[in-house]
Design an enzyme around this catalytic site. Structure first.
Site, PDB file in Angstrom:
ATOM      1  NE  ARG A  28      -8.749   6.979   5.374  1.00 43.11           N
ATOM      2  CZ  ARG A  28      -9.402   7.021   4.221  1.00 43.11           C
ATOM      3  NH1 ARG A  28      -9.641   8.178   3.649  1.00 43.11           N
ATOM      4  NH2 ARG A  28      -9.788   5.920   3.651  1.00 43.11           N
ATOM      5  NE  ARG A  32      -6.179  12.801   0.950  1.00 44.57           N
ATOM      6  CZ  ARG A  32      -7.112  12.226   0.189  1.00 44.57           C
ATOM      7  NH1 ARG A  32      -7.071  12.355  -1.104  1.00 44.57           N
ATOM      8  NH2 ARG A  32      -8.101  11.544   0.743  1.00 44.57           N
ATOM      9  NE  ARG A  41      -0.909  11.185  -0.725  1.00 47.82           N
ATOM     10  CZ  ARG A  41      -1.077  11.542  -1.985  1.00 47.82           C
ATOM     11  NH1 ARG A  41      -0.376  12.526  -2.503  1.00 47.82           N
ATOM     12  NH2 ARG A  41      -1.943  10.884  -2.740  1.00 47.82           N
ATOM     13  CG  ASP A  78      -5.931   1.770   2.052  1.00 44.05           C
ATOM     14  OD1 ASP A  78      -6.347   2.896   2.369  1.00 44.05           O
ATOM     15  OD2 ASP A  78      -6.591   0.960   1.374  1.00 44.05           O
ATOM     16  CE1 TYR A 155     -13.079   0.678  -2.193  1.00 45.12           C
ATOM     17  CE2 TYR A 155     -13.808  -0.603  -0.311  1.00 45.12           C
ATOM     18  CZ  TYR A 155     -13.667   0.608  -0.951  1.00 45.12           C
ATOM     19  OH  TYR A 155     -14.132   1.752  -0.353  1.00 45.12           O
TER      20      TYR A 155
HETATM   21  O1  CP3 Z   1      -7.351   5.879  10.084  1.00 48.80           O
HETATM   22  C1  CP3 Z   1      -6.149   6.027   9.785  1.00 48.80           C
HETATM   23  O2  CP3 Z   1      -5.593   7.130   9.832  1.00 48.80           O
HETATM   24  C2  CP3 Z   1      -5.307   4.817   9.437  1.00 48.80           C
HETATM   25  C3  CP3 Z   1      -4.997   4.640   8.044  1.00 48.80           C
HETATM   26  C4  CP3 Z   1      -6.134   4.288   7.113  1.00 48.80           C
HETATM   27  C5  CP3 Z   1      -6.195   4.724   5.780  1.00 48.80           C
HETATM   28  N1  CP3 Z   1      -7.239   4.108   5.165  1.00 48.80           N
HETATM   29  C6  CP3 Z   1      -5.263   5.659   5.149  1.00 48.80           C
HETATM   30  C7  CP3 Z   1      -5.635   6.283   3.878  1.00 48.80           C
HETATM   31  C8  CP3 Z   1      -7.227   3.451   7.333  1.00 48.80           C
HETATM   32  C9  CP3 Z   1      -7.700   2.766   8.603  1.00 48.80           C
HETATM   33  C10 CP3 Z   1      -7.902   3.333   6.083  1.00 48.80           C
HETATM   34  C11 CP3 Z   1      -9.095   2.490   5.914  1.00 48.80           C
HETATM   35  C12 CP3 Z   1      -9.710   2.403   4.590  1.00 48.80           C
HETATM   36  N2  CP3 Z   1      -9.128   2.484   3.363  1.00 48.80           N
HETATM   37  C13 CP3 Z   1     -11.069   2.094   4.412  1.00 48.80           C
HETATM   38  C14 CP3 Z   1     -12.060   1.811   5.501  1.00 48.80           C
HETATM   39  C15 CP3 Z   1     -12.494   3.030   6.213  1.00 48.80           C
HETATM   40  C16 CP3 Z   1     -13.269   3.983   5.391  1.00 48.80           C
HETATM   41  O3  CP3 Z   1     -12.734   5.081   5.155  1.00 48.80           O
HETATM   42  O4  CP3 Z   1     -14.390   3.673   4.983  1.00 48.80           O
HETATM   43  C17 CP3 Z   1     -11.312   2.067   3.023  1.00 48.80           C
HETATM   44  C18 CP3 Z   1     -12.641   1.810   2.358  1.00 48.80           C
HETATM   45  C19 CP3 Z   1     -10.065   2.302   2.373  1.00 48.80           C
HETATM   46  C20 CP3 Z   1      -9.783   2.310   0.916  1.00 48.80           C
HETATM   47  C21 CP3 Z   1      -9.311   3.621   0.470  1.00 48.80           C
HETATM   48  N3  CP3 Z   1      -8.066   4.138   0.776  1.00 48.80           N
HETATM   49  C22 CP3 Z   1     -10.000   4.571  -0.294  1.00 48.80           C
HETATM   50  C23 CP3 Z   1     -11.420   4.397  -0.801  1.00 48.80           C
HETATM   51  C24 CP3 Z   1      -9.147   5.647  -0.470  1.00 48.80           C
HETATM   52  C25 CP3 Z   1      -9.371   6.857  -1.352  1.00 48.80           C
HETATM   53  C26 CP3 Z   1     -10.276   7.834  -0.723  1.00 48.80           C
HETATM   54  C27 CP3 Z   1      -9.496   9.047  -0.334  1.00 48.80           C
HETATM   55  O5  CP3 Z   1      -9.700   9.523   0.804  1.00 48.80           O
HETATM   56  O6  CP3 Z   1      -8.734   9.540  -1.165  1.00 48.80           O
HETATM   57  C28 CP3 Z   1      -7.958   5.398   0.254  1.00 48.80           C
HETATM   58  C29 CP3 Z   1      -6.796   6.270   0.383  1.00 48.80           C
HETATM   59  C30 CP3 Z   1      -6.300   6.560   1.762  1.00 48.80           C
HETATM   60  N4  CP3 Z   1      -6.194   5.673   2.775  1.00 48.80           N
HETATM   61  C31 CP3 Z   1      -5.804   7.827   2.201  1.00 48.80           C
HETATM   62  C32 CP3 Z   1      -5.378   7.642   3.522  1.00 48.80           C
HETATM   63  C33 CP3 Z   1      -4.710   8.668   4.414  1.00 48.80           C
HETATM   64  C34 CP3 Z   1      -5.690   9.074   1.360  1.00 48.80           C
HETATM   65  C35 CP3 Z   1      -4.495   8.820   0.463  1.00 48.80           C
HETATM   66  C36 CP3 Z   1      -3.703  10.031   0.071  1.00 48.80           C
HETATM   67  O7  CP3 Z   1      -2.832  10.474   0.841  1.00 48.80           O
HETATM   68  O8  CP3 Z   1      -3.940  10.461  -1.054  1.00 48.80           O
END
Ligand code: CP3
Length: 349
Positions: A28, A32, A41, A78, A155
């Protein structure tokens, strides 16, 4: 492998080399906690629009590379784009997380698109990968990724993130055949998706099995290890020499032996495993990635410095990629990230 690529520190570590300073990146890392991410974003409108906007997705992927000088960039996307490409509805509720239409019946599984029909929907992601392949500084490696089938299935079955993956376990209990049919569909789509990312320029791929830890007994092997092994094997058959990182988060003592069981070049560790234990029991099998607790990016200070040195030193005897044990959180301080790299890369006496 071409010499230029072989010289990238991340690729060298994944190939089994022990480097004096481990290559580093952060899960990540585009997120944010960075004001420039929040600005891009906001321009895109929302998170999913950002994922499907190749220019802005390229920009946010590059932001942490420019600011901090990581050794790897991870594609901005994602894991839930694959269910969407298979036909599920997907949206994000601000402050809560993802929501999907649920799939729990044979008819629901049958209605999913075939694996090779996902590419039109995912074309913007492949374009982002192509942009990045042409834009990254020479020593920085490009990582593509996907969710592992079990995590993605949790999911798709629940329609949201769940603390205990209860709905997925309920389906296993009540209709194992439908659960396994869904897992197979995701596995086939994941091979196609990652293969297309590699063709577009990803040099490494990572499988995120964020909920692997809750699988018990034979189900851990059947639903986490085996699908990741088959995906890894299929990808390596299509792309000989492709390095694969597997992240079965929460595996605990079951991390031991996973390089061989999955056929992965690198096993990513969460922060629940002790570095000294993992050096003795997991690193013996190959490169490991991890495993600083994300909260240090919030709290910083000498406790963070000490933890970085402890982890670096514990893994210094073998191939290691420095990373967090899970994603960096929105309340992290970018100053701590810069300091993390400085401490990691300090001159050692
Ligand atoms: O690592 C990276 O920077 C690459 C991009 C990436 C994202 N999500 C961007 C993201 C990767 C590899 C993921 C993986 C992901 N996404 C997983 C597996 C890894 C983990 O964290 O367990 C899962 C379960 C998801 C599903 C997901 N996406 C969730 C549950 C959420 C909401 C939680 C949150 O942090 O708000 C997301 C959103 C998400 N994916 C964000 C980002 C940068 C935040 C979105 C935003 O900008 O609001």
């Amino acid at each position: 492998m071409p010499d230029a690529a072989a010289a990238k520190p991340l690729l060298r570590a994944l190939a089994g080399e022990t480097l004096p300073v481990p290559p580093a990146w952060m899960m990540r890392q585009a997120g944010r906690y960075l004001p420039e991410y929040r600005a891009t974003r906001a321009e895109a409108g929302d998170f999913l629009s950002l994922c499907y906007d190749p220019e802005r997705a390229t920009e946010v992927t590059l932001q942490p590379i420019r600011r901090f000088g990581f050794d790897a960039a991870i594609l901005f996307a994602d894991i839930l784009l694959v269910p969407q490409a298979l036909g599920a509805d997907l949206w994000f509720v601000t402050g809560e997380g993802p929501r999907l239409s649920t799939i729990t019946t044979p008819a629901g599984v049958a209605a999913l698109k075939p694996a090779d029909a996902i590419h039109d929907h995912l074309a913007p992601v492949y374009q982002t990968v192509r942009n990045l392949a042409g834009a990254l500084p020479a020593p920085v490696a490009l990582i593509g990724f996907a969710g592992a089938p079990w995590t993605v299935a949790t999911y798709m079955i629940a329609g949201r993130g769940t603390p205990d993956q209860g709905p997925a376990y309920a389906l296993i209990r009540e209709d194992r055949a439908t659960f396994e049919a869904l897992l197979d569909r995701i596995e086939a789509a994941t091979v196609e998706y990652l293969s297309a990312q590699v063709e577009a320029g990803a040099e490494v791929v990572k499988l995120f099995d964020s909920w692997a830890g809750s699988l018990e007994g034979g189900d851990f092997r059947r639903y986490s290890v085996e699908p990741m092994r088959r995906i890894t094997q299929a990808l390596k058959r299509r792309h000989p020499g492709l390095p694969v990182i597997a992240f079965p988060r929460g595996a605990g003592a079951r991390y031991e032996g996973l390089h061989a069981a999955i056929g992965a070049d690198c096993i990513a560790l969460d922060d629940g495993v002790e570095a000294a234990w993992a050096a003795a029991h997991v690193q013996a099998g190959g490169c490991v990635q991890g495993n600083l607790a994300s909260r240090h990016m919030v709290t910083g200070g000498e406790a963070m410095d000490a933890e970085i040195r402890r982890i670096r030193d514990a893994f210094a005897g073998g191939p290691h990629v420095f990373n967090l044990g899970h994603g960096i959180t929105p309340d992290a301080d970018p100053e701590n990230v810069a300091r993390m790299l400085a401490v990691l890369r300090e001159q050692q006496t």
